[in-house]
Design a protein around this motif. Structure first.
Motif, PDB file in Angstrom:
ATOM      1  N   PRO A  14       0.820  -1.217   0.000  1.00 33.77           N
ATOM      2  CA  PRO A  14       0.000   0.000   0.000  1.00 33.77           C
ATOM      3  C   PRO A  14       0.850   1.261   0.000  1.00 33.77           C
ATOM      4  O   PRO A  14       1.959   1.279   0.508  1.00 33.77           O
ATOM      5  CB  PRO A  14      -0.810  -0.100   1.293  1.00 33.77           C
ATOM      6  N   THR A  15       0.307   2.303  -0.594  1.00 39.79           N
ATOM      7  CA  THR A  15       0.967   3.597  -0.597  1.00 39.79           C
ATOM      8  C   THR A  15       0.595   4.319   0.688  1.00 39.79           C
ATOM      9  O   THR A  15      -0.574   4.394   1.039  1.00 39.79           O
ATOM     10  CB  THR A  15       0.513   4.422  -1.814  1.00 39.79           C
ATOM     11  N   LEU A  16       1.586   4.837   1.370  1.00 38.87           N
ATOM     12  CA  LEU A  16       1.357   5.511   2.651  1.00 38.87           C
ATOM     13  C   LEU A  16       1.226   7.009   2.458  1.00 38.87           C
ATOM     14  O   LEU A  16       1.643   7.563   1.444  1.00 38.87           O
ATOM     15  CB  LEU A  16       2.502   5.188   3.606  1.00 38.87           C
ATOM     16  N   GLU A  17       0.665   7.659   3.466  1.00 42.64           N
ATOM     17  CA  GLU A  17       0.402   9.093   3.397  1.00 42.64           C
ATOM     18  C   GLU A  17       1.674   9.929   3.249  1.00 42.64           C
ATOM     19  O   GLU A  17       1.696  10.909   2.528  1.00 42.64           O
ATOM     20  CB  GLU A  17      -0.352   9.544   4.646  1.00 42.64           C
ATOM     21  N   ASN A  18       2.708   9.544   3.975  1.00 44.62           N
ATOM     22  CA  ASN A  18       3.943  10.318   3.930  1.00 44.62           C
ATOM     23  C   ASN A  18       5.125   9.462   4.370  1.00 44.62           C
ATOM     24  O   ASN A  18       4.964   8.321   4.777  1.00 44.62           O
ATOM     25  CB  ASN A  18       3.827  11.586   4.795  1.00 44.62           C
ATOM     26  N   LYS A  19       6.293  10.067   4.289  1.00 42.18           N
ATOM     27  CA  LYS A  19       7.535   9.362   4.625  1.00 42.18           C
ATOM     28  C   LYS A  19       7.589   8.946   6.100  1.00 42.18           C
ATOM     29  O   LYS A  19       8.160   7.910   6.432  1.00 42.18           O
ATOM     30  CB  LYS A  19       8.707  10.267   4.274  1.00 42.18           C
ATOM     31  N   SER A  20       6.984   9.725   6.986  1.00 38.96           N
ATOM     32  CA  SER A  20       6.994   9.396   8.415  1.00 38.96           C
ATOM     33  C   SER A  20       6.311   8.061   8.685  1.00 38.96           C
ATOM     34  O   SER A  20       6.787   7.268   9.500  1.00 38.96           O
ATOM     35  CB  SER A  20       6.299  10.494   9.216  1.00 38.96           C
ATOM     36  N   TRP A  21       5.193   7.822   8.002  1.00 39.65           N
ATOM     37  CA  TRP A  21       4.515   6.519   8.146  1.00 39.65           C
ATOM     38  C   TRP A  21       5.418   5.404   7.643  1.00 39.65           C
ATOM     39  O   TRP A  21       5.490   4.333   8.240  1.00 39.65           O
ATOM     40  CB  TRP A  21       3.193   6.508   7.381  1.00 39.65           C
ATOM     41  N   GLY A  22       6.094   5.645   6.535  1.00 37.41           N
ATOM     42  CA  GLY A  22       6.991   4.629   5.988  1.00 37.41           C
ATOM     43  C   GLY A  22       8.105   4.271   6.944  1.00 37.41           C
ATOM     44  O   GLY A  22       8.397   3.098   7.165  1.00 37.41           O
ATOM     45  N   ILE A  23       8.720   5.283   7.541  1.00 35.96           N
ATOM     46  CA  ILE A  23       9.794   5.045   8.513  1.00 35.96           C
ATOM     47  C   ILE A  23       9.257   4.306   9.739  1.00 35.96           C
ATOM     48  O   ILE A  23       9.847   3.327  10.204  1.00 35.96           O
ATOM     49  CB  ILE A  23      10.458   6.376   8.934  1.00 35.96           C
ATOM     50  N   GLY A  24       8.135   4.771  10.253  1.00 36.91           N
ATOM     51  CA  GLY A  24       7.548   4.158  11.451  1.00 36.91           C
ATOM     52  C   GLY A  24       7.199   2.693  11.248  1.00 36.91           C
ATOM     53  O   GLY A  24       7.510   1.843  12.092  1.00 36.91           O
ATOM     54  N   LEU A  25       6.569   2.378  10.127  1.00 35.56           N
ATOM     55  CA  LEU A  25       6.177   0.985   9.872  1.00 35.56           C
ATOM     56  C   LEU A  25       7.388   0.113   9.553  1.00 35.56           C
ATOM     57  O   LEU A  25       7.405  -1.070   9.890  1.00 35.56           O
ATOM     58  CB  LEU A  25       5.139   0.930   8.753  1.00 35.56           C
ATOM     59  N   PHE A  26       8.404   0.698   8.934  1.00 34.65           N
ATOM     60  CA  PHE A  26       9.644  -0.039   8.677  1.00 34.65           C
ATOM     61  C   PHE A  26      10.294  -0.441  10.001  1.00 34.65           C
ATOM     62  O   PHE A  26      10.646  -1.610  10.210  1.00 34.65           O
ATOM     63  CB  PHE A  26      10.572   0.820   7.832  1.00 34.65           C
ATOM     64  N   VAL A  27      10.420   0.504  10.915  1.00 33.25           N
ATOM     65  CA  VAL A  27      11.006   0.218  12.234  1.00 33.25           C
ATOM     66  C   VAL A  27      10.149  -0.793  12.987  1.00 33.25           C
ATOM     67  O   VAL A  27      10.669  -1.729  13.615  1.00 33.25           O
ATOM     68  CB  VAL A  27      11.191   1.530  13.042  1.00 33.25           C
ATOM     69  N   LEU A  28       8.845  -0.634  12.918  1.00 30.52           N
ATOM     70  CA  LEU A  28       7.933  -1.576  13.579  1.00 30.52           C
ATOM     71  C   LEU A  28       8.135  -2.985  13.023  1.00 30.52           C
ATOM     72  O   LEU A  28       8.167  -3.961  13.786  1.00 30.52           O
ATOM     73  CB  LEU A  28       6.493  -1.109  13.385  1.00 30.52           C
ATOM     74  N   ASN A  29       8.282  -3.109  11.708  1.00 32.67           N
ATOM     75  CA  ASN A  29       8.498  -4.423  11.104  1.00 32.67           C
ATOM     76  C   ASN A  29       9.829  -5.040  11.505  1.00 32.67           C
ATOM     77  O   ASN A  29       9.962  -6.261  11.523  1.00 32.67           O
ATOM     78  CB  ASN A  29       8.412  -4.338   9.580  1.00 32.67           C
ATOM     79  N   ILE A  30      10.822  -4.221  11.821  1.00 34.90           N
ATOM     80  CA  ILE A  30      12.116  -4.759  12.253  1.00 34.90           C
ATOM     81  C   ILE A  30      11.998  -5.356  13.654  1.00 34.90           C
ATOM     82  O   ILE A  30      12.487  -6.456  13.912  1.00 34.90           O
ATOM     83  CB  ILE A  30      13.206  -3.666  12.217  1.00 34.90           C
ATOM     84  N   PHE A  31      11.346  -4.638  14.570  1.00 35.79           N
ATOM     85  CA  PHE A  31      11.307  -5.068  15.973  1.00 35.79           C
ATOM     86  C   PHE A  31      10.096  -5.931  16.327  1.00 35.79           C
ATOM     87  O   PHE A  31      10.165  -6.729  17.264  1.00 35.79           O
ATOM     88  CB  PHE A  31      11.394  -3.853  16.896  1.00 35.79           C
ATOM     89  N   LEU A  32       9.000  -5.782  15.600  1.00 34.92           N
ATOM     90  CA  LEU A  32       7.809  -6.622  15.790  1.00 34.92           C
ATOM     91  C   LEU A  32       7.382  -7.129  14.412  1.00 34.92           C
ATOM     92  O   LEU A  32       6.496  -6.539  13.776  1.00 34.92           O
ATOM     93  CB  LEU A  32       6.675  -5.832  16.448  1.00 34.92           C
ATOM     94  N   PRO A  33       8.008  -8.201  13.942  1.00 33.48           N
ATOM     95  CA  PRO A  33       7.800  -8.656  12.568  1.00 33.48           C
ATOM     96  C   PRO A  33       6.321  -8.832  12.206  1.00 33.48           C
ATOM     97  O   PRO A  33       5.559  -9.473  12.918  1.00 33.48           O
ATOM     98  CB  PRO A  33       8.518 -10.005  12.528  1.00 33.48           C
ATOM     99  N   GLY A  34       5.957  -8.224  11.092  1.00 39.11           N
ATOM    100  CA  GLY A  34       4.602  -8.344  10.567  1.00 39.11           C
ATOM    101  C   GLY A  34       3.624  -7.299  11.056  1.00 39.11           C
ATOM    102  O   GLY A  34       2.624  -7.028  10.400  1.00 39.11           O
ATOM    103  N   ILE A  35       3.904  -6.698  12.187  1.00 40.19           N
ATOM    104  CA  ILE A  35       2.958  -5.739  12.771  1.00 40.19           C
ATOM    105  C   ILE A  35       2.872  -4.474  11.912  1.00 40.19           C
ATOM    106  O   ILE A  35       1.788  -3.937  11.681  1.00 40.19           O
ATOM    107  CB  ILE A  35       3.320  -5.406  14.228  1.00 40.19           C
ATOM    108  N   GLY A  36       3.989  -3.993  11.402  1.00 40.01           N
ATOM    109  CA  GLY A  36       3.979  -2.827  10.527  1.00 40.01           C
ATOM    110  C   GLY A  36       3.199  -3.093   9.250  1.00 40.01           C
ATOM    111  O   GLY A  36       2.434  -2.243   8.780  1.00 40.01           O
ATOM    112  N   THR A  37       3.374  -4.282   8.690  1.00 35.76           N
ATOM    113  CA  THR A  37       2.633  -4.667   7.486  1.00 35.76           C
ATOM    114  C   THR A  37       1.147  -4.765   7.787  1.00 35.76           C
ATOM    115  O   THR A  37       0.311  -4.313   7.005  1.00 35.76           O
ATOM    116  CB  THR A  37       3.159  -6.008   6.938  1.00 35.76           C
ATOM    117  N   LEU A  38       0.814  -5.334   8.930  1.00 39.73           N
ATOM    118  CA  LEU A  38      -0.583  -5.446   9.341  1.00 39.73           C
ATOM    119  C   LEU A  38      -1.223  -4.067   9.507  1.00 39.73           C
ATOM    120  O   LEU A  38      -2.339  -3.826   9.023  1.00 39.73           O
ATOM    121  CB  LEU A  38      -0.667  -6.241  10.649  1.00 39.73           C
ATOM    122  N   VAL A  39      -0.526  -3.150  10.142  1.00 35.76           N
ATOM    123  CA  VAL A  39      -1.037  -1.787  10.328  1.00 35.76           C
ATOM    124  C   VAL A  39      -1.233  -1.112   8.962  1.00 35.76           C
ATOM    125  O   VAL A  39      -2.257  -0.459   8.725  1.00 35.76           O
ATOM    126  CB  VAL A  39      -0.095  -0.952  11.227  1.00 35.76           C
TER     127      VAL A  39
END
Length: 89
Positions: A14-39
């Motif tokens: 999915p396309t995100l609203e802005n770069k901040s969402w991209g960074i946040g979900l990327f970090v989330l996926n590193i430390f809690l695998p799959g959660i960033g993708t789910l969000v």
């Protein structure tokens, strides 16, 4: 090689609203695998992305899901950084 990267980025990511969402979900996926993708799937209302996030989470214990999750986090970040537009496009 560039064609392969563009093809991968277009696959259900999915396309995100802005770069901040991209960074946040990327970090989330590193430390809690799959959660960033789910969000991202929930925000974009994309069932396939939500299922992918769930599979990433469930397979993280065998390392496969963790690597897959990091890859998807990078794709989310890359797509948000390129400014494709609003969420869900």
């Amino acid at each position: 090689n560039q064609l392969r990267v563009k093809f991968c980025r277009s696959q259900s990511v999915p396309t995100l609203e802005n770069k901040s969402w991209g960074i946040g979900l990327f970090v989330l996926n590193i430390f809690l695998p799959g959660i960033g993708t789910l969000v991202a799937g929930i925000k974009a209302e994309k069932n396939t992305t939500m299922v992918i996030g769930l599979f990433q989470f469930l397979t993280a214990w065998i390392i496969l899901g963790w690597i897959w999750s990091i890859w998807w986090g990078w794709l989310l970040f890359s797509k948000a950084s390129e400014g494709y537009g609003s969420l869900g496009n």
